[in-house]
Design a protein around this motif. Structure first.
Motif, PDB file in Angstrom:
ATOM      1  N   ASN A   1       0.394 -49.543   4.588  1.00 22.47           N
ATOM      2  CA  ASN A   1       1.626 -49.345   3.828  1.00 22.47           C
ATOM      3  C   ASN A   1       2.452 -50.619   3.741  1.00 22.47           C
ATOM      4  O   ASN A   1       2.967 -50.968   2.678  1.00 22.47           O
TER       5      ASN A   1
ATOM      6  N   ASP B   1       0.625 -53.241   1.644  1.00 22.50           N
ATOM      7  CA  ASP B   1       0.638 -52.795   0.243  1.00 22.50           C
ATOM      8  C   ASP B   1       2.007 -53.081  -0.388  1.00 22.50           C
ATOM      9  O   ASP B   1       2.101 -53.607  -1.496  1.00 22.50           O
ATOM     10  N   ASN B   2       3.093 -52.766   0.349  1.00 21.66           N
ATOM     11  CA  ASN B   2       4.437 -53.064  -0.163  1.00 21.66           C
ATOM     12  C   ASN B   2       4.621 -54.563  -0.348  1.00 21.66           C
ATOM     13  O   ASN B   2       5.172 -55.002  -1.352  1.00 21.66           O
TER      14      ASN B   2
ATOM     15  N   LYS C   1       2.821 -55.492  -3.358  1.00 24.11           N
ATOM     16  CA  LYS C   1       3.441 -54.877  -4.531  1.00 24.11           C
ATOM     17  C   LYS C   1       4.740 -55.583  -4.910  1.00 24.11           C
ATOM     18  O   LYS C   1       5.008 -55.841  -6.073  1.00 24.11           O
TER      19      LYS C   1
ATOM     20  N   GLY D   1       5.862 -43.921   1.610  1.00 20.88           N
ATOM     21  CA  GLY D   1       5.162 -44.865   2.477  1.00 20.88           C
ATOM     22  C   GLY D   1       5.937 -45.223   3.737  1.00 20.88           C
ATOM     23  O   GLY D   1       5.425 -45.089   4.853  1.00 20.88           O
TER      24      GLY D   1
HETATM   25 MG   LIG Z   1       4.906 -48.359  -0.201  1.00 22.09          MG
END
Ligand SMILES: [Mg+2]
Ligand SMILES: Nc1ncnc2c1ncn2[C@@H]1O[C@H](COP(=O)(O)OP(=O)(O)OP(=O)(O)O)[C@@H](O)[C@H]1O
Length: 359
Positions: free
Chosen positions: A248, A251-252, A255, A321
């Protein structure tokens, strides 16, 4: 409240009944026919103000709903209850039971049951259901819209059909991700009181998780760099849950990180884990990206909270998340800290204990 007020009981002084009532954790007040306070236990000191013994209840407790049921109970001899909220010293909710007493001196007894926790939980549950319904409704209405278009205007248009089917697949995947995340969250919540007990090499967990996201990072010309010494002690945890935490966070970072930047993951010994006396390791995940404004930081780990609603949704995020991360870290008796600078980047630091003997 003065001590003699607490002990100021009936005209005959403390009776065995009032001595027992004084031990009661909830506020209890006895009133005579004239609505004067005959007795208030120690806990009632929290809700009454000023001198109250022998005086009208209205002089020390000004809640109109309580005064009204006190009057009605004294007048009719029938018991009543009312829900109230008291603003000071902190906002609290009480269920007040006014019981009619068949006694020479005492006509009514008020019992204040503190229901603050229960009311807050009810409110949270209602909010949660509203949020889930809202989150599910938007992909479903898109799907309904696409179906209508495919049946009508786009029925004979092969190009449009392919385009709409692809968009429908994306919406369906969004729903499926949401349901997976909800299930994950509920699983972690049920397990939260059971502390995981495996001894794990955190470096391995971090490197294998980073690998899972390599492709996604490369799409943005980014890299996830894990900086972890080889001789660190094992952390006490659950392998799959820790993979989920760092998946998580990485991924953040990818992102919300800028194209072409590096996500840095640094492990350092942290003695002790903040908020506990246990020794631990701290794992800092730092990105160079949009950052998060200060006012969002405190609420970021709430379910469905998004700092930037449009951007997060556009990227397919469910907003669950970090709520999952927070619960897993809690289950590990660890700690999560967030620091961010808008336009510069963000660091999420996870502290995890390295010994399994709880205090
Ligand atoms: Mg996230
Ligand atoms: N590294 C980061 N940089 C900037 N903003 C972030 C970062 N990490 C999280 N956020 C903000 O916090 C919000 C919550 O993050 P969270 O991971 O819970 O949800 P999400 O990424 O939108 O969805 P998902 O459930 O798919 O992870 C995000 O919507 C985003 O606004």
């Amino acid at each position: 409240m003065a001590d003699q007020d607490v002990q100021q009981l009936t005209a005959h002084g403390p009776t065995p009944d009032t001595v027992i009532l004084d031990q009661f954790p909830d506020p209890v007040i006895l009133l005579n026919r004239r609505r004067e306070v005959l007795f208030a236990n120690t806990a009632a000191g929290d809700v009454l103000s000023g001198r109250f013994a022998g005086r009208d209840l209205a002089l020390s407790f000004r809640h109109p709903a309580v005064l009204e049921i006190a009057d009605r109970v004294i007048g009719t001899g029938r018991s009543l209850t009312v829900d109230i909220s008291v603003p000071s010293p902190v906002q609290r909710s009480f269920l007040v039971r006014a019981l009619a007493l068949d006694d020479e001196a005492a006509a009514a007894m008020l019992i204040f049951e503190d229901v603050t926790g229960a009311r807050a939980a009810e409110e949270m549950r209602a909010d949660f259901i509203a949020n889930v319904s809202h989150e599910l409704r938007s992909p479903i209405s898109s799907l309904v819209g696409f179906i209508e278009t495919l049946r009508g205007p786009a029925a004979d248009d092969e190009g449009a059909r392919q385009k709409f089917l692809a968009m429908m697949a994306e919406e369906a995947q969004r729903m499926s991700r949401l349901i997976d995340d909800l299930l994950s969250l509920s699983r972690v919540e049920t397990m939260e009181h059971v502390r995981p007990g495996d001894r794990l090499d955190i470096g391995m967990v971090l490197r294998s998780t980073a690998e899972m996201l390599t492709l996604r990072a490369e799409e943005k010309n980014m890299m996830i760099e894990v900086d972890c010494a080889a001789n660190l002690p094992p952390v006490i945890g659950d392998h799959d849950e820790l993979v989920q935490v760092f998946h998580n966070l990485f991924d953040n970072a990818v992102k919300y990180g800028r194209r072409g930047t590096v996500v840095n993951v640094r492990v350092t010994p942290a003695v002790p884990v903040p908020g506990s006396r246990e020794p631990g390791l701290s794992i800092a995940v730092t990105d160079e990206g949009v950052g998060i404004a200060q006012e969002h930081l405190a609420r970021l780990t709430e379910r469905f909270y998004r700092a930037d609603k449009g951007r997060s949704r556009e990227m397919g995020g469910t907003g669950l998340g970090l709520a999952i991360v927070k619960h897993i870290v809690n289950r590990h008796r660890g700690h999560l800290a967030i620091r961010s600078e808008v336009g510069e980047g963000t660091t999420f630091t996870v502290h995890l204990p390295i010994e399994s003997n709880p205090q």
